[in-house]
Design a protein around this motif. Sequence first.
Motif, PDB file in Angstrom:
ATOM      1  N   ARG A 285      22.206  44.258  37.845  1.00  0.00           N
ATOM      2  CA  ARG A 285      23.424  43.828  36.860  1.00  0.00           C
ATOM      3  C   ARG A 285      23.625  42.519  36.773  1.00  0.00           C
ATOM      4  O   ARG A 285      24.395  42.211  35.664  1.00  0.00           O
ATOM      5  N   ASP A 286      23.399  41.444  37.757  1.00  0.00           N
ATOM      6  CA  ASP A 286      23.682  40.256  37.628  1.00  0.00           C
ATOM      7  C   ASP A 286      22.309  39.543  37.898  1.00  0.00           C
ATOM      8  O   ASP A 286      21.671  39.649  38.540  1.00  0.00           O
ATOM      9  N   ASP A 333      31.904  45.251  35.009  1.00  0.00           N
ATOM     10  CA  ASP A 333      31.097  44.042  34.707  1.00  0.00           C
ATOM     11  C   ASP A 333      31.753  42.726  34.513  1.00  0.00           C
ATOM     12  O   ASP A 333      31.387  41.627  34.827  1.00  0.00           O
ATOM     13  N   ASP A 334      32.988  42.899  33.827  1.00  0.00           N
ATOM     14  CA  ASP A 334      34.036  41.756  33.488  1.00  0.00           C
ATOM     15  C   ASP A 334      34.345  40.755  34.659  1.00  0.00           C
ATOM     16  O   ASP A 334      34.686  40.002  34.593  1.00  0.00           O
ATOM     17  N   ILE A 335      34.489  41.825  35.762  1.00  0.00           N
ATOM     18  CA  ILE A 335      34.731  40.917  37.214  1.00  0.00           C
ATOM     19  C   ILE A 335      33.443  40.589  37.744  1.00  0.00           C
ATOM     20  O   ILE A 335      33.291  39.355  38.159  1.00  0.00           O
ATOM     21  N   SER A 341      36.826  31.313  37.585  1.00  0.00           N
ATOM     22  CA  SER A 341      37.423  32.116  39.017  1.00  0.00           C
ATOM     23  C   SER A 341      38.105  33.241  38.650  1.00  0.00           C
ATOM     24  O   SER A 341      38.556  33.382  37.438  1.00  0.00           O
ATOM     25  N   LEU A 342      38.066  34.024  39.715  1.00  0.00           N
ATOM     26  CA  LEU A 342      38.715  35.544  39.467  1.00  0.00           C
ATOM     27  C   LEU A 342      40.342  35.292  39.784  1.00  0.00           C
ATOM     28  O   LEU A 342      40.654  34.410  40.526  1.00  0.00           O
ATOM     29  N   TYR A 347      40.015  39.377  42.375  1.00  0.00           N
ATOM     30  CA  TYR A 347      39.753  39.085  43.763  1.00  0.00           C
ATOM     31  C   TYR A 347      39.641  40.422  44.540  1.00  0.00           C
ATOM     32  O   TYR A 347      38.804  40.741  45.340  1.00  0.00           O
ATOM     33  N   ALA A 348      41.032  41.114  44.583  1.00  0.00           N
ATOM     34  CA  ALA A 348      41.136  42.107  45.335  1.00  0.00           C
ATOM     35  C   ALA A 348      40.378  43.233  44.949  1.00  0.00           C
ATOM     36  O   ALA A 348      39.765  44.012  45.875  1.00  0.00           O
ATOM     37  N   GLU A 349      39.931  43.346  43.634  1.00  0.00           N
ATOM     38  CA  GLU A 349      38.953  44.412  43.275  1.00  0.00           C
ATOM     39  C   GLU A 349      37.552  44.268  43.948  1.00  0.00           C
ATOM     40  O   GLU A 349      36.752  45.101  44.263  1.00  0.00           O
ATOM     41  N   MET A 350      37.137  42.854  43.754  1.00  0.00           N
ATOM     42  CA  MET A 350      35.699  42.589  44.112  1.00  0.00           C
ATOM     43  C   MET A 350      35.616  42.762  45.592  1.00  0.00           C
ATOM     44  O   MET A 350      34.648  43.327  46.265  1.00  0.00           O
TER      45      MET A 350
END
Length: 466
Positions: A285-286, A333-335, A341-342, A347-350
């Motif tokens: 994905r990345d 994907d957008d995160i 920077s997030l 960041y919490a989602e990550m």
Amino acid sequence: MRYTIRKPEERNGRRWFSPGIRTKLLGFLLPLVFLLVVSVAVAASKITEAAIRHDLLRRGVAVSRVVAFSAGYSFLSGDRLAMDSLASETKNSSPDIDYVAIRDMNDVVVAHSRISERGKAYTPPDRTARIEDFSETNADEVSREGRGLIEFTTPILFAGKRVGTASLALTKESMLSVQRAIRRMIVLAASVILGIALLGTLALSSFITTPVKKLSDGVYELAGGQTFHPIPAGGSDELGDLTRNFNRMAETILAQQDRLGKYAKELEEAYVGMVRVIAASIDARDPYTLGHSTRVARISCELGRRLGFPEVEIEHLEKACLFHDVGKIRTPDDILLKKQSLTHPEYAEMRSHPIDGAEILRMAPSLHRYVPVVRAHHEWYDGQGYPDGKQDAEIPIHAQIISLADAYDAMTTTRPYRKGFSPEEAVEEILRFRGTQFSPMLTDVFVRMIREMPSLETEEWEGMAL
Ligand SMILES: [Fe+2]
């Protein structure tokens, strides 16, 4: 219901509480044989003794009557010499005749095998007990001068008129010695029979227990998954049939085990392939993390080998590495692909991917072993990590290893916004977090491993065995 298959030696250790077949046979058959033999021996002894006694009495009666009959004529002729000779010769005719006495109607001894008794009044015995009446002759058990005798008393008749009495005494010693000899023979025979019964019982128990023990060993061998050796089936009896049937059953079980093993291996290979595909699809994905999980697995497995992990644990570690970021499949994907920077929510989602990964793995029972490792791969040694704030030994060792390898690969991978660190720079950075993010012990082994590698270029890892 689950049954525990005990080792044959464990069974032997419980013998006192649970006697074996040999003990049971000995305990049952030997007392039975003993009682039987003793009963027969006692009965035989009694019958023999009665026969000997009866024979002795018959002989005494016969001799006593012969003496009385012969004495009748001597009384008539007044031939005392003939009566002396009769008493003396009768006494000498058999060693068990103690004395022979002939007395007149006044109980005066007219002839006696002992000359000294002649002419004296007849002395009655010290004690008398009637044994039996044989028509004219009485048989009494008497005691004279402390000796046990059987005295036979027969009236001396002449022309139908009683003229005197003939007494003949037999010693009981001869009868008793014969009885003792016969008793000894019976005891000897009984002992031999008991010995044979003991040997027979042992042979019988061995005949039964040997195949049973072999079957028990075979069951244990089969249950333990050891190599099974067919049990020799001797004889065509029930035990032989049982052994042959057991061998057939074992062969069937082993064949099915073999088939199951092949299926399991195929399933395992398919499962590993699936794991690799999932890991690759997450990395893909990345474009900048392509191959990340595979590299983390390589580094982690090499570190695991240096720590002395057994091969089976290395295999589990490899799969845990491939799975460690599976939770990112839920990260948008957008995160995940964001170059800037997030934000705090992003960041919490990550940071939720270890929990997401653990939840995904929990859905498949065969993957449960990897749940704690995947959930804890971002925990810190000092408790500052996430998601649970675990520290030190609370963090699974596989998770601590993945944490090191993950950080090293992330630092050495070039990103669009920064060039990747050199291996030595990455090592220096990892050393900065020794004791905080990473375990000091693992950090030392990891750093030594990186520095000892022939080349620190990432591509060189491709050649490392997994
Ligand atoms: Fe991660």
